[in-house]
Design an enzyme around this catalytic site. Sequence first.
Site, PDB file in Angstrom:
ATOM      1  CG  ASN A  54       3.101  -1.164   7.177  1.00 23.46           C
ATOM      2  OD1 ASN A  54       2.081  -1.681   6.751  1.00 23.46           O
ATOM      3  ND2 ASN A  54       3.490   0.051   6.830  1.00 23.46           N
ATOM      4  CB  VAL A  97      -0.620  -5.407   1.493  1.00 19.57           C
ATOM      5  CG1 VAL A  97       0.349  -5.661   2.638  1.00 19.57           C
ATOM      6  CG2 VAL A  97      -0.497  -6.515   0.450  1.00 19.57           C
ATOM      7  CG  ASN A 125     -11.988  -7.064  -0.129  1.00 14.48           C
ATOM      8  OD1 ASN A 125     -12.387  -8.058   0.479  1.00 14.48           O
ATOM      9  ND2 ASN A 125     -12.466  -5.856   0.081  1.00 14.48           N
ATOM     10  CB  SER A 151     -17.001  -8.938   5.730  1.00 12.90           C
ATOM     11  OG  SER A 151     -17.910  -7.847   5.725  1.00 12.90           O
ATOM     12  CE  LYS A 205     -15.587  -8.870   2.227  1.00 15.81           C
ATOM     13  NZ  LYS A 205     -14.500  -7.960   2.240  1.00 15.81           N
ATOM     14  CG  ASN A 209     -17.454  -7.083  -0.586  1.00 18.07           C
ATOM     15  OD1 ASN A 209     -17.719  -7.625   0.488  1.00 18.07           O
ATOM     16  ND2 ASN A 209     -16.346  -6.405  -0.771  1.00 18.07           N
ATOM     17  CD  GLU A 212     -20.528  -4.117   1.709  1.00 13.20           C
ATOM     18  OE1 GLU A 212     -20.062  -5.092   2.307  1.00 13.20           O
ATOM     19  OE2 GLU A 212     -19.833  -3.134   1.373  1.00 13.20           O
TER      20      GLU A 212
HETATM   21  P1  NDP Z   1      -5.013   0.611   3.836  1.00 13.90           P
HETATM   22  O1  NDP Z   1      -4.946   1.514   2.672  1.00 13.90           O
HETATM   23  O2  NDP Z   1      -5.456   1.144   5.131  1.00 13.90           O
HETATM   24  O3  NDP Z   1      -3.585  -0.077   4.034  1.00 13.90           O
HETATM   25  C1  NDP Z   1      -2.916  -0.629   2.953  1.00 13.90           C
HETATM   26  C2  NDP Z   1      -1.752  -1.467   3.472  1.00 13.90           C
HETATM   27  O4  NDP Z   1      -1.157  -2.096   2.338  1.00 13.90           O
HETATM   28  C3  NDP Z   1      -0.666  -0.666   4.161  1.00 13.90           C
HETATM   29  O5  NDP Z   1      -0.128  -1.434   5.201  1.00 13.90           O
HETATM   30  C4  NDP Z   1       0.351  -0.471   3.031  1.00 13.90           C
HETATM   31  O6  NDP Z   1       1.662  -0.278   3.481  1.00 13.90           O
HETATM   32  C5  NDP Z   1       0.242  -1.799   2.341  1.00 13.90           C
HETATM   33  N1  NDP Z   1       0.727  -1.762   0.976  1.00 13.90           N
HETATM   34  C6  NDP Z   1       0.192  -1.072  -0.062  1.00 13.90           C
HETATM   35  N2  NDP Z   1       0.905  -1.303  -1.178  1.00 13.90           N
HETATM   36  C7  NDP Z   1       1.898  -2.147  -0.831  1.00 13.90           C
HETATM   37  C8  NDP Z   1       2.954  -2.754  -1.535  1.00 13.90           C
HETATM   38  N3  NDP Z   1       3.131  -2.537  -2.841  1.00 13.90           N
HETATM   39  N4  NDP Z   1       3.801  -3.563  -0.846  1.00 13.90           N
HETATM   40  C9  NDP Z   1       3.629  -3.791   0.462  1.00 13.90           C
HETATM   41  N5  NDP Z   1       2.645  -3.245   1.196  1.00 13.90           N
HETATM   42  C10 NDP Z   1       1.786  -2.440   0.551  1.00 13.90           C
HETATM   43  O7  NDP Z   1      -5.933  -0.625   3.353  1.00 13.90           O
HETATM   44  P2  NDP Z   1      -6.967  -1.511   4.170  1.00 13.90           P
HETATM   45  O8  NDP Z   1      -6.365  -1.961   5.443  1.00 13.90           O
HETATM   46  O9  NDP Z   1      -8.290  -0.849   4.184  1.00 13.90           O
HETATM   47  O10 NDP Z   1      -7.124  -2.770   3.176  1.00 13.90           O
HETATM   48  C11 NDP Z   1      -6.203  -3.840   3.127  1.00 13.90           C
HETATM   49  C12 NDP Z   1      -6.889  -4.990   2.382  1.00 13.90           C
HETATM   50  O11 NDP Z   1      -8.077  -5.349   3.085  1.00 13.90           O
HETATM   51  C13 NDP Z   1      -7.332  -4.633   0.962  1.00 13.90           C
HETATM   52  O12 NDP Z   1      -7.237  -5.768   0.160  1.00 13.90           O
HETATM   53  C14 NDP Z   1      -8.783  -4.266   1.152  1.00 13.90           C
HETATM   54  O13 NDP Z   1      -9.541  -4.388  -0.029  1.00 13.90           O
HETATM   55  C15 NDP Z   1      -9.194  -5.278   2.206  1.00 13.90           C
HETATM   56  N6  NDP Z   1     -10.386  -4.958   3.010  1.00 13.90           N
HETATM   57  C16 NDP Z   1     -10.616  -3.679   3.441  1.00 13.90           C
HETATM   58  C17 NDP Z   1     -11.750  -3.405   4.196  1.00 13.90           C
HETATM   59  C18 NDP Z   1     -12.017  -2.027   4.717  1.00 13.90           C
HETATM   60  O14 NDP Z   1     -13.136  -1.807   5.220  1.00 13.90           O
HETATM   61  N7  NDP Z   1     -11.063  -1.098   4.649  1.00 13.90           N
HETATM   62  C19 NDP Z   1     -12.706  -4.470   4.546  1.00 13.90           C
HETATM   63  C20 NDP Z   1     -12.321  -5.781   4.097  1.00 13.90           C
HETATM   64  C21 NDP Z   1     -11.206  -5.992   3.347  1.00 13.90           C
HETATM   65  P3  NDP Z   1       2.304   1.196   3.649  1.00 13.90           P
HETATM   66  O15 NDP Z   1       1.976   1.640   5.029  1.00 13.90           O
HETATM   67  O16 NDP Z   1       3.749   0.977   3.430  1.00 13.90           O
HETATM   68  O17 NDP Z   1       1.686   2.068   2.587  1.00 13.90           O
END
Ligand code: NDP
Length: 496
Positions: A54, A97, A125, A151, A205, A209, A212
């Site tokens: 991470n 991410v 996504n 999803s 996907k 959505n 959804e």
């Molecule tokens: P979070 O906000 O919980 O986590 C974001 C993650 O992305 C963290 O690990 C963060 O790292 C990392 N990150 C953000 N910016 C950068 C960057 N510039 N470089 C490297 N790492 C980065 O997001 P989610 O887990 O909710 O979502 C992740 C993906 O999954 C997205 O595309 C989202 O749309 C998709 N998604 C989400 C769902 C949901 O219900 N939440 C469902 C299905 C898909 P750090 O800790 O360093 O900030």
Amino acid sequence: MWERRSPERNPQQASERREETMEKAEIGLIGLGTMGSNLALNIAEHGHRIAVFNRTPSRTDAFVESAGSLKDMVVPCYGLEELAAAIRPPRPIIIMVLAGKPVDEQIAALRGVLSDNDIVIDAGNANFRDTMRRFSELSGSGLTFIGMGVSGGEEGARHGPSIMVGGTEESWKRVEKVLTAISAKFKGEPCAAWLGHDGAGHFVKTIHNGIEYADMQMIAEIYGILRDGLGMAPKEIGKVFEEWNKGRLNSYLIEITAKVLAADDPKTGKPVVDIILDRAGQKGTGKWSVIEAQQLGIPATAIEAAVAARVLSSLKDERQAAEKAYGDMGVEKISGDKAALLKDLELALFAGKIAAYAQGFAVMSGASKEFNWNLPMPTIAKIWRAGCIIRSQMLDTMAEAFGSGGASTNLLMAPAFIAMMKEAHPSLRRIVARASEAGSPVPALSSALAYFDSYRQGRGTSNLIQAQRDFFGAHGFERIGEQGAFHGPWGSGAGH
Ligand code: NDP
């Protein structure tokens, strides 16, 4: 900033030590946010050793701490080289991410540390057009790219999501075992599948959505009628949804709606829904569904209405000003036999939902032709039966309808759905009419009804539009039963 490392750790030493003492991981994952951390635990729980990285190292530490008994299956890494060294080649690496630029940055950085035959899997996504671009950028590089829609939210990621894969079939075969193992199961069948080339998985996907959005908006419209038209309290409405969840509307979204409406706010003791601001957010997939539907020339009116409703919801200040300007007209009370009204509401939601799914599947069918994906509709319906947010009993019937070929033109043409719509559309009609009279907005339900009514009309009204177009622009028109282009006898004042 993705390579920020824990100062106290030396990645090279760490990876050398790992080489000596540890079995290599089978798979890697970058991004330990909500989805990534849960997906990683899910993978570990299914017996696949996983290396994780991470951007912010403290999150990796926190993740390992939270892994409990799965700690031994997790290999924490604090740099991409260390991550690559921890995985047995050829390496599958999942990127989870924030969608957009961060994904491109991760791919660019990974190119420096991965080797031929490694697979980069973007599980966020992504916009499918970005996925297509990334796929072609990586082709010929030795690396393989998979765009994977996931999803099911946090819970799904942890215990079984629905997984929609796009890429080459060969790359799918290489990750199929782990992806089917971690996916949700419907009566034992995994809700993970390869759907087609490059952007196919992320496109499906996106439409998931979009559907959804429509599903949630229609539920909210019915809630509005129950709250404002019938004057019911949240808990009472929750009971109605709970009842409906035992019948034809049985679905995850109806189930959680009942639970949400039953919950109280610990701070005020009031129902939670009553203390939440009526302003809904969105991240892009709904909007992308609508844009692509328009690009393809496929009507997706219920999804469009749902996206527009979210935008309108965000205009809180404007809406409050308009309420002052027009006077607080509120919503008129809806009277009559309550049991009959509730039955109508249930069937109206059912009919609206069928129309929205018909639109979503029609958009996928159009895209399948446009992008040569050959999307397997029965499989899509099957992998949405469990794990994902729109999972419902109805999807099983849809899978059968697509499987038998009955829905090949449109879901509304499948015999089972013709029967359902024949039964349910009068209720949708009555509810849209009564809600409109009472002043309770039902944009998605009314769009669904208008779509159904337009679709089932052998002769519509665009004969008049053709006449108008010919009048002002000499566009010509077709005559019934005759070949060729014709012009009307418009005389003076006509535009040609
Ligand atoms: P979070 O906000 O919980 O986590 C974001 C993650 O992305 C963290 O690990 C963060 O790292 C990392 N990150 C953000 N910016 C950068 C960057 N510039 N470089 C490297 N790492 C980065 O997001 P989610 O887990 O909710 O979502 C992740 C993906 O999954 C997205 O595309 C989202 O749309 C998709 N998604 C989400 C769902 C949901 O219900 N939440 C469902 C299905 C898909 P750090 O800790 O360093 O900030």
